[in-house]
Scaffold this motif. Structure first.
Motif, PDB file in Angstrom:
ATOM      1  N   GLN A  55      25.897  40.325  44.007  1.00 32.03           N
ATOM      2  CA  GLN A  55      24.949  39.253  45.298  1.00 32.03           C
ATOM      3  C   GLN A  55      23.728  39.525  44.785  1.00 32.03           C
ATOM      4  O   GLN A  55      22.719  39.883  44.827  1.00 32.03           O
ATOM      5  CB  GLN A  55      25.813  39.344  46.904  1.00 32.03           C
ATOM      6  N   ARG A  66      37.659  41.354  38.333  1.00 38.70           N
ATOM      7  CA  ARG A  66      38.022  42.628  38.526  1.00 38.70           C
ATOM      8  C   ARG A  66      39.651  42.797  37.310  1.00 38.70           C
ATOM      9  O   ARG A  66      39.647  42.046  36.927  1.00 38.70           O
ATOM     10  CB  ARG A  66      39.416  41.946  40.146  1.00 38.70           C
ATOM     11  N   VAL A  77      41.918  50.468  38.804  1.00 36.33           N
ATOM     12  CA  VAL A  77      40.980  49.001  39.062  1.00 36.33           C
ATOM     13  C   VAL A  77      40.325  48.750  39.203  1.00 36.33           C
ATOM     14  O   VAL A  77      39.728  48.861  40.512  1.00 36.33           O
ATOM     15  CB  VAL A  77      41.927  48.205  39.585  1.00 36.33           C
ATOM     16  N   SER A 125      36.500  46.381  40.792  1.00 34.33           N
ATOM     17  CA  SER A 125      36.773  45.300  41.416  1.00 34.33           C
ATOM     18  C   SER A 125      34.970  44.843  41.015  1.00 34.33           C
ATOM     19  O   SER A 125      34.565  45.951  42.227  1.00 34.33           O
ATOM     20  CB  SER A 125      36.919  44.854  42.684  1.00 34.33           C
ATOM     21  N   TYR A 154      33.300  48.526  42.923  1.00 36.29           N
ATOM     22  CA  TYR A 154      34.786  49.172  43.400  1.00 36.29           C
ATOM     23  C   TYR A 154      35.483  49.396  42.407  1.00 36.29           C
ATOM     24  O   TYR A 154      36.016  49.011  41.565  1.00 36.29           O
ATOM     25  CB  TYR A 154      35.313  48.096  44.170  1.00 36.29           C
ATOM     26  N   TRP A 155      36.006  51.572  42.681  1.00 40.01           N
ATOM     27  CA  TRP A 155      36.183  51.925  41.843  1.00 40.01           C
ATOM     28  C   TRP A 155      38.312  51.970  43.092  1.00 40.01           C
ATOM     29  O   TRP A 155      37.738  52.880  43.478  1.00 40.01           O
ATOM     30  CB  TRP A 155      35.669  53.614  41.891  1.00 40.01           C
ATOM     31  N   ARG A 170      30.528  30.063  44.156  1.00 37.11           N
ATOM     32  CA  ARG A 170      30.734  30.719  45.033  1.00 37.11           C
ATOM     33  C   ARG A 170      28.872  30.395  45.315  1.00 37.11           C
ATOM     34  O   ARG A 170      28.160  31.680  44.830  1.00 37.11           O
ATOM     35  CB  ARG A 170      31.080  32.542  46.010  1.00 37.11           C
ATOM     36  N   GLY A 171      28.627  29.324  45.543  1.00 31.92           N
ATOM     37  CA  GLY A 171      26.755  29.850  45.950  1.00 31.92           C
ATOM     38  C   GLY A 171      25.991  28.689  46.590  1.00 31.92           C
ATOM     39  O   GLY A 171      26.456  27.627  46.147  1.00 31.92           O
ATOM     40  N   TYR A 174      31.837  37.813  40.973  1.00 31.23           N
ATOM     41  CA  TYR A 174      33.262  39.110  41.571  1.00 31.23           C
ATOM     42  C   TYR A 174      34.355  38.363  39.548  1.00 31.23           C
ATOM     43  O   TYR A 174      34.455  37.390  39.856  1.00 31.23           O
ATOM     44  CB  TYR A 174      33.857  38.360  42.125  1.00 31.23           C
ATOM     45  N   THR A 221      30.833  43.287  41.520  1.00 28.31           N
ATOM     46  CA  THR A 221      30.829  42.064  41.852  1.00 28.31           C
ATOM     47  C   THR A 221      29.532  42.447  42.403  1.00 28.31           C
ATOM     48  O   THR A 221      28.723  43.556  42.040  1.00 28.31           O
ATOM     49  CB  THR A 221      31.334  42.649  43.804  1.00 28.31           C
ATOM     50  N   ASP A 226      27.648  34.288  43.702  1.00 25.43           N
ATOM     51  CA  ASP A 226      28.126  36.203  44.148  1.00 25.43           C
ATOM     52  C   ASP A 226      29.267  36.037  42.941  1.00 25.43           C
ATOM     53  O   ASP A 226      29.663  34.812  43.370  1.00 25.43           O
ATOM     54  CB  ASP A 226      29.125  35.579  45.482  1.00 25.43           C
ATOM     55  N   GLU A 282      28.034  46.116  43.652  1.00 23.75           N
ATOM     56  CA  GLU A 282      29.078  46.740  44.633  1.00 23.75           C
ATOM     57  C   GLU A 282      29.992  46.757  43.539  1.00 23.75           C
ATOM     58  O   GLU A 282      30.536  45.286  43.191  1.00 23.75           O
ATOM     59  CB  GLU A 282      29.326  46.642  45.677  1.00 23.75           C
ATOM     60  N   TYR A 304      21.989  31.907  46.965  1.00 24.39           N
ATOM     61  CA  TYR A 304      23.235  32.882  47.363  1.00 24.39           C
ATOM     62  C   TYR A 304      24.065  32.953  45.879  1.00 24.39           C
ATOM     63  O   TYR A 304      24.328  31.048  45.463  1.00 24.39           O
ATOM     64  CB  TYR A 304      23.429  32.837  48.454  1.00 24.39           C
TER      65      TYR A 304
END
Lengths: 206, 213
Positions: free
Chosen positions: A103, A81, A97, A99, A140-141, A53-54, A79, A101, A77, A138, A75
């Motif tokens: 950007q 998990r 879990v 995730s 994510y927990w 994704r760029g 990512y 990321t 992105d 970012e 750009y």
């Protein structure tokens, strides 16, 4: 949307102009590329997955037959998990879990050099981009995010080829490989290292 | 050759434009409730978990909510399941359940925290407020809770469930230490069917919490 339409019109116009046979390329060019990037080093430990994704886009001006200067942005992105695991943390042991990321939006000034004359069927070139990148971290927990947005210095050497669609065509196929480095440090990332492959189009517009 | 190049360029430009419009993968979009949850456990490093033999657990669960100043005790299906699961896990770790009148070594409080509870203090905060079990309930009238400093502050703005295990054996001046704590956050922490796996996970990541180890 309107912008995209305008660009399409410009592309169409350029291709049409080319049919009328331009004698030489106008100095100002625009390029737009689709990008794939592979994280390396500590970034790879943070997120291992290749990013599909760029994009990358730039504007450059030929000072002469070989040398050009410009600006570019883009750009990417990242990512990944990670399945549930227990992370010892300052707050205790956290089972989550994750995730992960990142950007990245680079903003760079570029200097380019073409290794062959503009009349060649294939024009290999090199570019050095120097500037800054906006890093949006970012992690994510579960559904809870730990985030930080910051700017960091970024340098990106690149080699590639331009293949004109005709001897004097202002439209060229572009493919290149770029290495990105940034001394970005946050949590598990101790520096930002990626190899990026770009494919797209370069159009001399003015 | 030329045509292929044209095609390649067009495709690349198109893909680039598409990736501009949908440029980022949203981590929350495909997340299941199970994946959304986090289980945080914390313990007193100085506590010797082998030194305890008996425990007692509250007979209902306290519910804290933003809309009410005082805590309410509840005994829903969820609460019954929570009491049963925690009790079973404690027994599995070698501890014996006794009535609180029998001077247990360990006491267990259970708390559900409702949406947007305004207090951001993890700290004694919700303990000892109106409606909560006070120290007297545990046989220490006038006593209080003592939270070691390693308990950090959490922003409480969703549904959570907490299990607090404290040391009644070594109470000093009617104050007792919280020696273990589990906090669940995320989607579905108040679903009865999730209780057992969440209790299991919390104990699994706390191997030290055992009579024999």
């Amino acid at each position: 949307m309107k912008k995209i339409k305008n660009w399409l019109l410009i592309f169409a116009g350029c291709i049409a102009a080319q049919a009328v046979s331009a004698q030489s390329r106008p100095p100002l060019s625009i390029d737009i590329n689709y990008s794939i990037a592979q994280p390396l080093g500590s970034l790879k430990d943070y997120t291992d997955k290749t990013s599909f994704r760029g994009w990358s886009a730039g504007l450059s001006y030929m000072l002469n037959d070989r040398l050009s200067v410009g600006v570019r942005s883009g750009y990417q992105d990242f990512y990944e998990r990670i399945p549930r695991a227990v992370y010892p943390d300052k707050q205790g042991d956290v089972s989550a879990v994750q995730s992960r990321t990142l950007q990245v939006i680079p903003l760079q000034a570029t200097v380019g050099y073409a290794f062959t004359p503009a009349t060649s069927a294939v024009i290999p070139y090199g570019v050095l981009g120097v500037g800054a990148a906006n890093m949006n971290y970012e992690k994510y927990w579960g559904e809870f995010v730990e985030k930080k947005n910051s700017w960091q210095f970024m340098v990106s050497p690149e080699v590639g080829i331009n293949v004109p669609f005709g001897r004097y065509s202002p439209v060229m196929f572009n493919a290149n490989v770029r290495y990105n480095y940034s001394p970005y440090k946050y949590n598990d990332i101790t520096n930002y290292n990626t190899v990026q492959a770009n494919v797209g189009i370069k159009v001399h517009i003015h | 050759m030329k045509r292929t190049m044209y095609l390649l360029s067009a495709v690349a430009a198109l893909v680039a434009m598409m990736s501009i419009s949908s440029c980022r993968k949203d981590p929350l979009k495909d997340m299941t409730d199970e994946e959304s949850r986090i289980y945080i456990t914390n313990h007193d490093n100085t506590a010797d978990f082998k030194s305890y033999t008996t425990f007692s657990i509250v007979d209902s669960v306290v519910v804290l909510s933003r809309n009410s100043d005082s805590a309410k005790k509840a005994l829903t299906t969820y609460d019954k399941q929570l009491i049963a699961s925690v009790t079973a896990a404690m027994k599995q770790r070698g501890y014996t359940q006794v009535d609180k009148s029998a001077k247990p070594d360990l006491g267990i409080n259970l708390t559900r925290i409702d949406n947007s509870y305004t207090s951001i203090n993890w700290n004694p905060g919700w303990w000892g407020g109106p409606g909560y079990w006070d120290a007297g309930w545990w046989g220490y009238p006038g006593g209080g809770w003592y939270w070691p400093s390693y308990y950090t502050v959490y922003q409480v703005n969703e549904k959570q469930t907490a299990i607090d295990l404290f040391d009644l054996k070594n109470a000093k001046n009617d104050k007792f230490n919280v020696v273990w704590n589990a906090l669940w956050r995320g989607s579905g922490v108040w679903n009865t069917s999730n209780v057992d796996p969440m209790v299991q996970a919390s104990f699994a990541q706390s191997a030290y919490l055992s009579k024999s180890k």
